[in-house]
Design an enzyme around this catalytic site. Structure first.
Site, PDB file in Angstrom:
ATOM      1  N   TRP A 155      -1.876  -5.618   7.062  1.00 32.74           N
ATOM      2  CA  TRP A 155      -2.599  -4.745   7.374  1.00 32.74           C
ATOM      3  C   TRP A 155      -1.832  -3.193   7.646  1.00 32.74           C
ATOM      4  CZ3 TRP A 155      -0.041  -3.078  11.885  1.00 32.74           C
ATOM      5  CH2 TRP A 155       0.518  -4.107  12.438  1.00 32.74           C
ATOM      6  N   ASN A 156      -0.580  -3.303   7.475  1.00 32.77           N
ATOM      7  CA  ASN A 156       0.176  -2.086   7.999  1.00 32.77           C
ATOM      8  C   ASN A 156       0.178  -0.979   6.966  1.00 32.77           C
ATOM      9  OD1 ASN A 156       1.921  -3.547   6.431  1.00 32.77           O
ATOM     10  ND2 ASN A 156       3.977  -2.992   7.809  1.00 32.77           N
ATOM     11  N   ARG A 164       1.939  -2.263  -4.718  1.00 34.23           N
ATOM     12  CA  ARG A 164       3.014  -2.781  -5.236  1.00 34.23           C
ATOM     13  C   ARG A 164       3.190  -3.991  -5.607  1.00 34.23           C
ATOM     14  NH1 ARG A 164       7.417  -2.267  -0.194  1.00 34.23           N
ATOM     15  NH2 ARG A 164       6.969  -4.229   0.286  1.00 34.23           N
ATOM     16  N   LYS A 179      -5.922 -11.323  -1.535  1.00 37.92           N
ATOM     17  CA  LYS A 179      -6.787 -11.433  -0.238  1.00 37.92           C
ATOM     18  C   LYS A 179      -5.959 -10.615   0.941  1.00 37.92           C
ATOM     19  CE  LYS A 179      -5.692 -13.688   3.562  1.00 37.92           C
ATOM     20  NZ  LYS A 179      -5.990 -12.437   4.195  1.00 37.92           N
ATOM     21  N   PRO A 180      -6.723  -9.210   1.058  1.00 41.65           N
ATOM     22  CA  PRO A 180      -5.949  -8.331   2.198  1.00 41.65           C
ATOM     23  C   PRO A 180      -6.124  -8.900   3.614  1.00 41.65           C
ATOM     24  CG  PRO A 180      -8.252  -7.639   1.178  1.00 41.65           C
ATOM     25  CD  PRO A 180      -8.019  -8.863   0.613  1.00 41.65           C
ATOM     26  N   GLU A 255       7.976 -10.791   0.988  1.00 42.39           N
ATOM     27  CA  GLU A 255       8.550  -9.857   1.703  1.00 42.39           C
ATOM     28  C   GLU A 255       8.187  -9.976   3.072  1.00 42.39           C
ATOM     29  OE1 GLU A 255      10.102  -7.182   0.241  1.00 42.39           O
ATOM     30  OE2 GLU A 255       9.786  -7.395  -1.725  1.00 42.39           O
ATOM     31  N   LEU A 256       8.853 -10.242   3.877  1.00 48.73           N
ATOM     32  CA  LEU A 256       8.938 -10.795   5.213  1.00 48.73           C
ATOM     33  C   LEU A 256       9.287 -10.006   6.260  1.00 48.73           C
ATOM     34  CD1 LEU A 256       9.891 -14.603   4.630  1.00 48.73           C
ATOM     35  CD2 LEU A 256       7.514 -13.202   4.072  1.00 48.73           C
ATOM     36  N   CYS A 289       7.601  -2.542   8.297  1.00 48.80           N
ATOM     37  CA  CYS A 289       8.800  -3.638   8.447  1.00 48.80           C
ATOM     38  C   CYS A 289       9.983  -3.012   8.429  1.00 48.80           C
ATOM     39  CB  CYS A 289       8.569  -4.519   7.079  1.00 48.80           C
ATOM     40  SG  CYS A 289       8.360  -3.799   5.744  1.00 48.80           S
ATOM     41  N   SER A 447      11.971   4.037   1.030  1.00 51.87           N
ATOM     42  CA  SER A 447      11.107   3.524   0.229  1.00 51.87           C
ATOM     43  C   SER A 447      10.709   4.489  -0.706  1.00 51.87           C
ATOM     44  CB  SER A 447       9.710   3.233   1.094  1.00 51.87           C
ATOM     45  OG  SER A 447       9.804   2.299   2.173  1.00 51.87           O
TER      46      SER A 447
END
Ligand code: NAD
Length: 483
Positions: A155-156, A164, A179-180, A255-256, A289, A447
């Site tokens: 959600w961020n 991406r 799936k958002p 991407e954790l 993140c 980024s």
């Protein structure tokens, strides 16, 4: 309360058709600044998920056969539409996620740039022909799309985390099911609508919204038509998905989470370091993140850095993200707010002192948590070990660069690290020893769609963006040729 624009779709997109969940069930999307309901969206179940997979599978061969230039042009056109509609998308992001409008506008630009970058990469998919060392044949390699991809996004950054993944997949010739996050489904639906407007054929991108992420994902990952999962979210959920993916040897990109250190060396330009720290900490209200999670500041400049940081954090205007004056919006939900509050209380109990941020001064309605600075934070405190995901800066005193580096690397995470020093050669040496996929050297923001984003250790697998991003969606096929 600002209501949703009539241009925002609130149905799921499967095979080019906008519709409800088969069961007719829905769930509410809330505005975290006011706790008001924005709308209801379909609560898809496993059956809807599999219908989306069937649509992506059916659209696959013709999309893979579509000329790379034509694939790129859909992305380029969507990039232009996103920039044209920036204000509407930014408003939508703020409504469903809470971040202040300047952050949302920046996200739209960042998100759109992935489409522009990958529209350019679509026509540069390589392959090679070379002579085998024994001279007995030619080694020819071709790059082919991996096939149907399943994307789960957080959600961020509801726009950027979707583009991406969608950008490189579409450029590579894959078809996808997205799936958002249940907190922020609307921005992804909106982007899918723009892609349709830009000429994307039915079934290439399918979007399902659900409150049952686990059940829907499990069914999708078991389906033989799915070739790949790309996930952005917590390490906890990422590990579960990796176990599920193992059963079918799925291609995975992960991407954790992070626990990102910010090192301020003795010789740093303190004013520049504070500017960088504000960016690294407060972009997205700390819900990134890449957010600096623990600040290791040399003892000789600690007090100066802490005083400047405290003044800057305390001066931030907190409020509804749609208000022009707001610099820091609410966090995404009350659950998230309570988790942040619990971590700060834990740090105070372990000896930290709060020098900015008074939760009792926050509005009664909405998920607001104040920009907070903690000093004298013990090196081994829980807050220094866990991702905060909120506007809280814990400042830890260190006595050398070596100590800062040792503490920075003493983590199972390795997403990004920040270093501030006036000695660039030293900064490069320290960067090389940081166990992170990315480093901000005298910069608080790294980024960039043209750069490879991703983590080492438990922060993930694979890279998004840059030249590497499209590789995640291509398989290499080798043909041994004799001619
Ligand atoms: P989360 O892992 O709880 O949720 C992420 C997504 O996974 C959501 O769409 C959610 O619905 C879904 N999900 C949850 N449980 C699931 C399950 N059992 N099976 C399938 N899907 C499931 O994370 P979050 O709270 O939404 O996001 C915050 C986390 O994401 C943080 O740890 C942050 O560091 C990470 N993140 C990483 C990056 C990166 O690029 N490395 C970027 C943004 C966020």
């Amino acid at each position: 309360m600002t209501s949703l624009s009539k241009n925002v779709p609130t149905q799921n997109l499967i095979a080019g058709v906008w519709g409800p969940a088969k069961t007719g069930k829905t769930f509410a999307v809330l505005n975290p600044a006011t706790d008001d309901e924005l709308c209801q969206v379909p609560d898809a179940d496993a059956g809807d998920g599999l219908a989306a997979v069937a649509a992506a599978h059916a659209a696959g061969p013709s999309w893979a056969a579509t000329a790379p230039r034509a694939r790129g042009e859909v992305l380029r056109k969507t990039y232009e539409l996103m920039i044209e509609r920036r204000e509407e998308i930014a408003t939508l992001i703020t409504q469903e996620m809470g971040k202040a409008l300047p952050d949302s506008r920046a996200e739209v630009n960042y998100a759109a740039e992935f489409f522009r970058w990958f529209s350019e990469e679509a026509v540069r998919i390589g392959g090679e022909v070379r002579r085998a060392p024994a001279g007995d044949k030619w080694i020819m390699t071709n790059r082919v799309p991996v096939g149907v991809c399943y994307f789960i996004t957080p959600w961020n950054f509801p726009a950027a985390m979707a583009t991406r993944k969608i950008g490189p997949a579409i450029a590579a010739g894959c078809t996808v099911v997205v799936k958002p996050a249940a907190e922020t489904p609307l921005t992804t639906l909106y982007i899918a609508k723009l892609m349709e407007e830009a000429g994307l054929p039915a079934g290439v991108v399918n979007v399902i919204t659900t409150h049952s992420a686990s059940a829907v994902s499990e069914a999708i990952l078991k389906d033989e038509r799915v070739a790949k999962i790309s996930f952005t979210g917590s390490t906890f959920v990422g590990k579960k998905l990796l176990h599920q993916a193992a059963d079918r040897v799925l291609r995975t990109s992960m991407e954790l989470g992070g626990n990102d250190p910010f090192i301020v060396c003795e010789d740093a330009d303190v004013a520049a370091a504070v500017d960088g720290a504000m960016l690294a900490k407060m972009r997205n209200g700390g819900q990134a993140c890449t957010a600096a999670n623990r600040f290791y500041v040399h003892e000789k400049i600690y007090d100066e850095f802490a005083a400047a940081m405290t003044a800057r954090m305390a001066a931030l205007v907190v409020g509804d993200g749609l208000d022009d004056k707001t610099q820091c919006g609410p966090v995404v939900s009350h659950k998230q707010k309570n988790e942040i509050a619990g971590m700060v209380d834990g740090a105070l109990a372990q000896g930290a002192k709060r020098v900015a941020g008074d939760p009792s001064a926050m509005p009664a309605k909405g998920a607001f948590y104040p920009p907070t600075v903690l000093v004298d934070v013990p090196k081994d405190s829980d807050i220094a070990r866990n991702e905060i995901f909120g506007p809280v800066a814990p400042l830890i005193k260190v006595s050398s660069d070596e100590e800062a580096l040792r503490l920075a690397n003493a983590s199972e995470f390795g997403l990004i690290g920040y270093i501030y020093t006036k000695d660039l050669a030293k900064g490069l040496r320290l960067s090389a020893r940081l166990e992170t996929g990315m480093v901000g050297l005298n910069r608080g923001l790294v980024s960039d769609p043209a750069a490879p984003f991703g983590g080492m250790k438990e922060s993930g697998l694979g890279r998004e963006g840059g030249f590497e991003g499209i590789d995640e969606f291509l398989e290499t096929q080798y043909v041994a040729v004799e001619w």
